[in-house]
Design an enzyme around this catalytic site. Structure first.
Site, PDB file in Angstrom:
ATOM      1  N   GLU A 103       0.807  -1.219   0.000  1.00  0.00           N
ATOM      2  CA  GLU A 103       0.000   0.000   0.000  1.00  0.00           C
ATOM      3  C   GLU A 103       0.854   1.289   0.000  1.00  0.00           C
ATOM      4  OE1 GLU A 103      -1.497  -0.034   3.980  1.00  0.00           O
ATOM      5  OE2 GLU A 103      -2.626   1.788   3.600  1.00  0.00           O
ATOM      6  N   ILE A 126       2.316  -9.760   2.771  1.00  0.00           N
ATOM      7  CA  ILE A 126       1.832 -10.998   3.391  1.00  0.00           C
ATOM      8  C   ILE A 126       0.400 -10.803   3.885  1.00  0.00           C
ATOM      9  CG2 ILE A 126       4.123 -11.797   4.101  1.00  0.00           C
ATOM     10  CD1 ILE A 126       3.252 -11.022   7.018  1.00  0.00           C
ATOM     11  N   ASP A 127      -0.020  -9.529   4.055  1.00  0.00           N
ATOM     12  CA  ASP A 127      -1.340  -9.249   4.636  1.00  0.00           C
ATOM     13  C   ASP A 127      -2.497  -9.507   3.673  1.00  0.00           C
ATOM     14  OD1 ASP A 127       0.105  -8.371   6.804  1.00  0.00           O
ATOM     15  OD2 ASP A 127      -0.064  -6.249   6.291  1.00  0.00           O
ATOM     16  N   MET A 169       0.220 -11.615  12.112  1.00  0.00           N
ATOM     17  CA  MET A 169       0.264 -10.250  11.576  1.00  0.00           C
ATOM     18  C   MET A 169      -1.066  -9.884  10.928  1.00  0.00           C
ATOM     19  SD  MET A 169       4.107  -9.514  10.235  1.00  0.00           S
ATOM     20  CE  MET A 169       5.344  -8.967  11.410  1.00  0.00           C
ATOM     21  N   ARG A 171      -2.554  -5.734  10.380  1.00  0.00           N
ATOM     22  CA  ARG A 171      -2.883  -4.486  11.085  1.00  0.00           C
ATOM     23  C   ARG A 171      -4.347  -4.122  10.956  1.00  0.00           C
ATOM     24  NH1 ARG A 171       1.272  -1.653   7.883  1.00  0.00           N
ATOM     25  NH2 ARG A 171       3.100  -1.466   9.220  1.00  0.00           N
ATOM     26  N   GLU A 221      -2.869  -9.116  14.896  1.00  0.00           N
ATOM     27  CA  GLU A 221      -2.257  -8.092  15.776  1.00  0.00           C
ATOM     28  C   GLU A 221      -3.107  -6.823  15.874  1.00  0.00           C
ATOM     29  OE1 GLU A 221       1.465  -6.792  14.007  1.00  0.00           O
ATOM     30  OE2 GLU A 221       0.534  -6.731  12.033  1.00  0.00           O
ATOM     31  N   GLN A 273       6.718 -14.928  10.185  1.00  0.00           N
ATOM     32  CA  GLN A 273       5.754 -15.078   9.080  1.00  0.00           C
ATOM     33  C   GLN A 273       6.245 -14.462   7.783  1.00  0.00           C
ATOM     34  OE1 GLN A 273       1.567 -14.041  10.924  1.00  0.00           O
ATOM     35  NE2 GLN A 273       3.213 -13.254  12.183  1.00  0.00           N
TER      36      GLN A 273
HETATM   37  O1  F6P Z   1       2.644  -4.985   6.081  1.00  0.00           O
HETATM   38  C1  F6P Z   1       3.323  -6.148   6.373  1.00  0.00           C
HETATM   39  C2  F6P Z   1       3.538  -6.300   7.860  1.00  0.00           C
HETATM   40  O2  F6P Z   1       4.204  -7.514   8.066  1.00  0.00           O
HETATM   41  C3  F6P Z   1       2.278  -6.199   8.728  1.00  0.00           C
HETATM   42  O3  F6P Z   1       1.549  -7.398   8.792  1.00  0.00           O
HETATM   43  C4  F6P Z   1       2.858  -5.801  10.051  1.00  0.00           C
HETATM   44  O4  F6P Z   1       1.926  -5.108  10.817  1.00  0.00           O
HETATM   45  C5  F6P Z   1       3.991  -4.899   9.678  1.00  0.00           C
HETATM   46  O5  F6P Z   1       4.371  -5.269   8.373  1.00  0.00           O
HETATM   47  C6  F6P Z   1       5.166  -4.970  10.605  1.00  0.00           C
HETATM   48  O6  F6P Z   1       6.059  -3.994  10.230  1.00  0.00           O
HETATM   49  P1  F6P Z   1       7.571  -3.906  10.694  1.00  0.00           P
HETATM   50  O7  F6P Z   1       8.352  -4.887   9.866  1.00  0.00           O
HETATM   51  O8  F6P Z   1       7.938  -2.503  10.386  1.00  0.00           O
HETATM   52  O9  F6P Z   1       7.621  -4.261  12.133  1.00  0.00           O
END
Ligand code: F6P
Length: 341
Positions: A103, A126-127, A169, A171, A221, A273
């Site tokens: 995104e 991955i989301d 994961m 968000r 999360e 993950q």
């Molecule tokens: O957007 C991918 C993701 O893995 C989300 O699922 C997660 O909230 C975020 O990135 C974690 O981000 P970072 O690697 O900055 O901790």
């Protein structure tokens, strides 16, 4: 043509498969040249590059991560960021960019395309929460990793008569939780799209113990309790304004144990993950995205993203990809609810 390639945002299994497909077809079929930009948008912003040819992509198909590196650098937030990128691309003789990202990365790509920079996007996360594509690569691998963990947790949960909470994961979208919870036989799945009632969760837990099974609670999360039921702490923000999450598993562990009297333990899968080798499905999807992205650039297309529709790879406007997050529809969640409790 001289084409720049970058990978931005959270890394994801399959990024290297895209890079390989882009370079192999670009060099061997179209005779283009490539420049690798390091660490997402930091590369074009600061002019940090690496060599990117067929030798550099040998052997990377099954490798997790990204040989280009990644970051969450947001050039739009940097003073004169767009102009600096334009100047660096001019200096390096870059005709077009392939931006592989989620995104945020594709949001920047959309704005650069509006400034007249030739850019083609490839969706990754991955989301699985990007609009305009049925699936993103990396998702299948993340779900498989979570399912493997849930399968293992079932046996230790049973042995100790414990409630085990698995935080995955996600968000804003609960796709990983929904799919891994369904495939792993979770007792209850909690997703951001559907605020949860802690009392109901505890009822499910108690009901499962009554039937002499130990419950597994899969929680995204970003899942939140229904308003006014449980207080959560706010986290810090990154360059794109996202809150750093993590912690809902610990809250559930504490609350479930206190309210039901059953011993509870949380497992936070976190970045596990995102690491390691992609599944065959993700390797193929990533490879097909790469092949179609280089076709788009070769044909002079820009401001588009390659996307999966059914089994076809199509091109969609970049803006479509980021207009709206693809969240879990409530009827999909309802399918899983049949197995709760
Ligand atoms: O957007 C991918 C993701 O893995 C989300 O699922 C997660 O909230 C975020 O990135 C974690 O981000 P970072 O690697 O900055 O901790």
């Amino acid at each position: 043509m001289r084409i720049g390639v970058l990978t931005g945002g959270g890394d994801c299994p399959g990024l290297n498969a895209v890079i390989r497909a882009v370079v192999r077809k670009g060099v061997e079929v179209y005779e283009h040249e490539f420049v690798g930009f390091r660490d997402g948008w930091r590369g074009p912003l600061e002019g940090v590059t690496m060599e990117l040819g067929v030798p550099q992509v040998r052997g990377i198909l099954p490798r997790g991560g990204t040989i280009l590196g990644s970051s969450r650098t947001n050039p739009i937030k940097v003073d004169g960021g767009v102009e600096r990128i334009e100047a660096n691309l001019r200096e390096l003789g870059i005709d077009a960019l392939i931006a592989i990202g989620g995104e945020d990365t594709l949001g920047v790509a959309t704005q650069l395309a509006e400034h007249g920079i030739n850019v083609v996007g490839v969706p990754k996360t991955i989301d699985n929460d990007l609009g305009a594509t049925d699936y993103t690569f990396g998702f299948d691998t993340a779900v498989q990793i979570a399912v493997d963990a849930i399968d293992r947790l079932h046996t230790t949960a049973e042995s100790h008569h414990r409630a085990l909470i698995v935080e995955v994961m996600g968000r804003h979208a609960g796709w990983i939780a929904l799919h891994s919870g369904l495939a792993g036989g979770a007792n209850v799945i909690l997703i951001p799209e559907r605020p949860f009632d802690i009392d109901l969760v505890c009822e499910y837990v108690t009901a499962r113990f009554k039937r002499h099974y130990a419950p597994i609670i899969v929680v995204a999360e970003g899942a939140e309790p229904a308003e006014g039921t449980l207080a959560l702490q706010a986290g810090e923000l990154d360059a794109f304004g996202h809150v750093r999450l993590g912690g809902i598993g610990a809250v559930l562990e504490r609350e479930i144990e206190a309210r039901t009297g059953f011993e509870s333990r949380q497992t936070v899968l976190g970045h596990v993950q995102r690491g390691g080798t992609p599944t065959a499905y993700d390797r193929i999807l990533a490879t097909r995205f790469g092949l179609h992205a280089i076709d788009a650039v070769h044909e002079g297309d820009s401001g588009v993203m390659v996307a999966l529709r059914g089994t076809d790879i199509v091109r969609v406007p970049l803006a479509d990809a980021t207009r709206e997050l693809k969240t879990v529809p409530l009827d999909r969640y309802a399918e899983a609810q049949v197995f709760f409790g």
